[in-house]
Motif scaffolding. Structure first.
Motif, PDB file in Angstrom:
ATOM      1  N   ALA A  73      -2.251 -18.818  -5.343  1.00 41.78           N
ATOM      2  CA  ALA A  73      -3.393 -17.957  -5.635  1.00 41.78           C
ATOM      3  C   ALA A  73      -3.744 -17.146  -4.395  1.00 41.78           C
ATOM      4  O   ALA A  73      -3.573 -17.612  -3.267  1.00 41.78           O
ATOM      5  N   ALA A  74      -4.258 -15.929  -4.628  1.00 39.60           N
ATOM      6  CA  ALA A  74      -4.613 -15.031  -3.533  1.00 39.60           C
ATOM      7  C   ALA A  74      -6.102 -14.718  -3.553  1.00 39.60           C
ATOM      8  O   ALA A  74      -6.616 -14.236  -4.559  1.00 39.60           O
ATOM      9  N   VAL A  75      -6.757 -15.004  -2.443  1.00 39.39           N
ATOM     10  CA  VAL A  75      -8.109 -14.519  -2.218  1.00 39.39           C
ATOM     11  C   VAL A  75      -7.896 -13.191  -1.500  1.00 39.39           C
ATOM     12  O   VAL A  75      -7.507 -13.157  -0.329  1.00 39.39           O
ATOM     13  N   ILE A  76      -8.089 -12.106  -2.250  1.00 41.46           N
ATOM     14  CA  ILE A  76      -7.784 -10.771  -1.725  1.00 41.46           C
ATOM     15  C   ILE A  76      -9.056 -10.099  -1.239  1.00 41.46           C
ATOM     16  O   ILE A  76     -10.034  -9.998  -1.981  1.00 41.46           O
ATOM     17  N   LEU A  77      -9.001  -9.619  -0.015  1.00 44.96           N
ATOM     18  CA  LEU A  77     -10.095  -8.840   0.558  1.00 44.96           C
ATOM     19  C   LEU A  77      -9.702  -7.369   0.550  1.00 44.96           C
ATOM     20  O   LEU A  77      -8.516  -7.037   0.692  1.00 44.96           O
ATOM     21  N   SER A  78     -10.684  -6.494   0.400  1.00 44.29           N
ATOM     22  CA  SER A  78     -10.396  -5.061   0.391  1.00 44.29           C
ATOM     23  C   SER A  78      -9.899  -4.623   1.766  1.00 44.29           C
ATOM     24  O   SER A  78     -10.029  -5.343   2.759  1.00 44.29           O
ATOM     25  N   SER A  79      -9.389  -3.414   1.816  1.00 44.29           N
ATOM     26  CA  SER A  79      -8.895  -2.867   3.082  1.00 44.29           C
ATOM     27  C   SER A  79     -10.037  -2.613   4.075  1.00 44.29           C
ATOM     28  O   SER A  79      -9.779  -2.336   5.242  1.00 44.29           O
ATOM     29  N   ASN A  80     -11.292  -2.749   3.631  1.00 45.97           N
ATOM     30  CA  ASN A  80     -12.450  -2.595   4.523  1.00 45.97           C
ATOM     31  C   ASN A  80     -12.668  -3.805   5.430  1.00 45.97           C
ATOM     32  O   ASN A  80     -13.480  -3.744   6.346  1.00 45.97           O
ATOM     33  N   TYR A  81     -12.003  -4.917   5.141  1.00 44.90           N
ATOM     34  CA  TYR A  81     -12.120  -6.122   5.966  1.00 44.90           C
ATOM     35  C   TYR A  81     -11.520  -5.823   7.343  1.00 44.90           C
ATOM     36  O   TYR A  81     -10.487  -5.167   7.419  1.00 44.90           O
ATOM     37  N   GLU A  90       3.969 -12.650  -7.447  1.00 46.13           N
ATOM     38  CA  GLU A  90       2.828 -12.644  -8.360  1.00 46.13           C
ATOM     39  C   GLU A  90       1.927 -11.433  -8.131  1.00 46.13           C
ATOM     40  O   GLU A  90       1.440 -10.827  -9.086  1.00 46.13           O
ATOM     41  N   LEU A  91       1.690 -11.063  -6.880  1.00 48.20           N
ATOM     42  CA  LEU A  91       0.856  -9.895  -6.614  1.00 48.20           C
ATOM     43  C   LEU A  91       1.494  -8.635  -7.179  1.00 48.20           C
ATOM     44  O   LEU A  91       0.821  -7.811  -7.795  1.00 48.20           O
ATOM     45  N   LYS A  92       2.786  -8.506  -7.000  1.00 47.55           N
ATOM     46  CA  LYS A  92       3.490  -7.325  -7.536  1.00 47.55           C
ATOM     47  C   LYS A  92       3.408  -7.313  -9.065  1.00 47.55           C
ATOM     48  O   LYS A  92       3.153  -6.274  -9.670  1.00 47.55           O
ATOM     49  N   GLU A  93       3.582  -8.484  -9.691  1.00 46.94           N
ATOM     50  CA  GLU A  93       3.540  -8.577 -11.156  1.00 46.94           C
ATOM     51  C   GLU A  93       2.137  -8.357 -11.719  1.00 46.94           C
ATOM     52  O   GLU A  93       1.988  -7.781 -12.791  1.00 46.94           O
ATOM     53  N   GLU A  94       1.115  -8.826 -11.019  1.00 50.68           N
ATOM     54  CA  GLU A  94      -0.236  -8.811 -11.576  1.00 50.68           C
ATOM     55  C   GLU A  94      -1.086  -7.618 -11.164  1.00 50.68           C
ATOM     56  O   GLU A  94      -1.886  -7.137 -11.962  1.00 50.68           O
ATOM     57  N   ILE A  95      -0.943  -7.170  -9.904  1.00 51.06           N
ATOM     58  CA  ILE A  95      -1.785  -6.055  -9.466  1.00 51.06           C
ATOM     59  C   ILE A  95      -0.962  -4.852  -9.005  1.00 51.06           C
ATOM     60  O   ILE A  95      -1.505  -3.886  -8.477  1.00 51.06           O
ATOM     61  N   THR A 110       1.050  -4.336  -6.577  1.00 55.33           N
ATOM     62  CA  THR A 110       1.345  -4.130  -5.163  1.00 55.33           C
ATOM     63  C   THR A 110       1.436  -5.465  -4.436  1.00 55.33           C
ATOM     64  O   THR A 110       0.749  -6.418  -4.793  1.00 55.33           O
ATOM     65  N   ASP A 111       2.307  -5.483  -3.434  1.00 56.28           N
ATOM     66  CA  ASP A 111       2.371  -6.638  -2.535  1.00 56.28           C
ATOM     67  C   ASP A 111       2.161  -6.169  -1.095  1.00 56.28           C
ATOM     68  O   ASP A 111       2.546  -6.835  -0.151  1.00 56.28           O
ATOM     69  N   GLU A 112       1.519  -5.009  -0.967  1.00 56.99           N
ATOM     70  CA  GLU A 112       1.229  -4.452   0.354  1.00 56.99           C
ATOM     71  C   GLU A 112      -0.033  -5.103   0.911  1.00 56.99           C
ATOM     72  O   GLU A 112      -1.140  -4.591   0.756  1.00 56.99           O
ATOM     73  N   ARG A 132      -5.493  -9.496   3.041  1.00 56.76           N
ATOM     74  CA  ARG A 132      -6.191  -8.210   3.091  1.00 56.76           C
ATOM     75  C   ARG A 132      -5.255  -7.155   2.526  1.00 56.76           C
ATOM     76  O   ARG A 132      -4.091  -7.093   2.904  1.00 56.76           O
ATOM     77  N   LEU A 133      -5.781  -6.350   1.616  1.00 53.34           N
ATOM     78  CA  LEU A 133      -4.995  -5.235   1.090  1.00 53.34           C
ATOM     79  C   LEU A 133      -4.830  -4.184   2.181  1.00 53.34           C
ATOM     80  O   LEU A 133      -5.791  -3.870   2.894  1.00 53.34           O
ATOM     81  N   LYS A 134      -3.635  -3.656   2.295  1.00 51.09           N
ATOM     82  CA  LYS A 134      -3.415  -2.582   3.259  1.00 51.09           C
ATOM     83  C   LYS A 134      -4.002  -1.274   2.741  1.00 51.09           C
ATOM     84  O   LYS A 134      -4.465  -0.452   3.524  1.00 51.09           O
ATOM     85  N   ASN A 135      -3.980  -1.094   1.408  1.00 51.92           N
ATOM     86  CA  ASN A 135      -4.480   0.140   0.807  1.00 51.92           C
ATOM     87  C   ASN A 135      -5.012  -0.192  -0.588  1.00 51.92           C
ATOM     88  O   ASN A 135      -4.231  -0.466  -1.495  1.00 51.92           O
TER      89      ASN A 135
END
Length: 156
Positions: A12-20, A58-63, A65-67, A104-107
């Motif tokens: 599982a990924a706790v994803i933070l926006s690129s603003n982090y 999983e990130l590529k499949e679900e959202i 992007t894996d960036e 953290r998302l790069k973009n």
């Protein structure tokens, strides 16, 4: 006699926006198959995968992007049971055993939930309080445990 429960290995990924780190915004998405069920991206770990390689897949499949930049990994696996209302036909396991990553998302604009097999139909970036108002009830305790760990370690 005690029946041994079966838990699906999961990442599982706790994803933070690129603003982090300037702003702490958590990515959550609504499942397309269960209206009102908001969660972090997650998915099963295939037999030939490491948790890290499963995370990227999983990130590529679900959202779309894996960036990402990996900030931290929760050192423990966390288990939770599925609610009894979930069908055993759909979910042959009693629950999931998850490895969590803080990323953290790069973009932010690279997100595309209209993937080949969409799992989500909506997503948002939310603050800590709204996160726990929105996520599906049976995942709240696990999410709190994981986020408390990342907070204690100084990442959030």
């Amino acid at each position: 006699m005690r029946i041994k429960k079966s838990y699906r290995p999961n990442v599982a990924a706790v994803i933070l926006s690129s603003n982090y780190p300037n702003k702490c915004e958590f990515f959550i998405a609504q499942r397309s198959d269960i209206k009102g069920a908001w969660q972090f991206p997650q998915g099963g770990i295939d037999e030939d995968e490491t948790p890290l390689s499963a995370l990227y897949r999983e990130l590529k499949e679900e959202i779309g992007t894996d960036e990402i930049e990996i900030i931290a990994e929760c050192p423990t696996w966390i288990k939770y049971d599925f609610p009894s209302t979930l069908s055993k036909k759909l979910y042959p396991f009693d629950g999931q055993r998850q490895k969590y990553f803080l990323v953290r998302l790069k973009n932010d604009s690279s997100i595309n939930i209209q993937t080949d097999i969409p799992e989500f139909d909506e997503y948002q970036f939310v603050g800590y309080d709204e996160l726990f108002e929105r996520v599906t009830h049976f995942k709240k305790q696990v999410y709190k445990q994981v986020i408390d760990y990342f907070k204690k370690e100084g990442y959030l």
